[in-house]
Design a protein around this motif. Sequence first.
Motif: not given
Length: 182
Positions: A155-182
């Motif tokens: 997944x690639x994100x393009x932050x419009x400004x460098x100061x927004x990079x940490x927020x974009x990284x937080x959004x990436x970390x919230x993505x769920x990836x893998x098999x669905x549980x149960x």
Amino acid sequence: MIRLLLWLLGGVLLGGAIHIVTILTLPLLAEETTWTRIAALEARNSVLVLPQVQPGEPNPLQLDPELTYGLCQVDLAEGPVYLSGTLPDAFWSVAVFDAAGIVTYSTTNRDGIGQTVELGLFNAAQTRLLARQQIDIAEGLLVVEAQSDELFILVRLSPPHEVMRPRFEQELARLRCGPRPG
């Protein structure tokens, strides 16, 4: 004279054949591949936010330093895989690669998807079960059939400004990836 030309032609053909065989077999002999580099990152069934690439530093995955990356390695032999979550209101793209590092599917938020990613990856057998309605999926899920079981999602994100990079990284970390549980 004709004999000399035949020898030269034979030499050129043999040299060309050896050259082609060498070029095609070298990648098979490589010990370090894209897949081994990805596996070393331990991003199995979860999104790993990759550290920012610094100019002048080693960049083995050839990533663009202007983008923020999330990586998830999956195996469809364990069952269908889902990537889901919400991404920031800026340009993003999702690409699915096979073990050889070849893109097998790609999409962006400019494809009319919006900011919500709901992607389901299935192998051929799972797609047949899906067609027979033996696998339940959520409405609006983007279904992708993969030709191989071992995949990684970038997944690639393009932050419009460098100061927004940490927020974009937080959004990436919230993505769920893998098999669905149960």
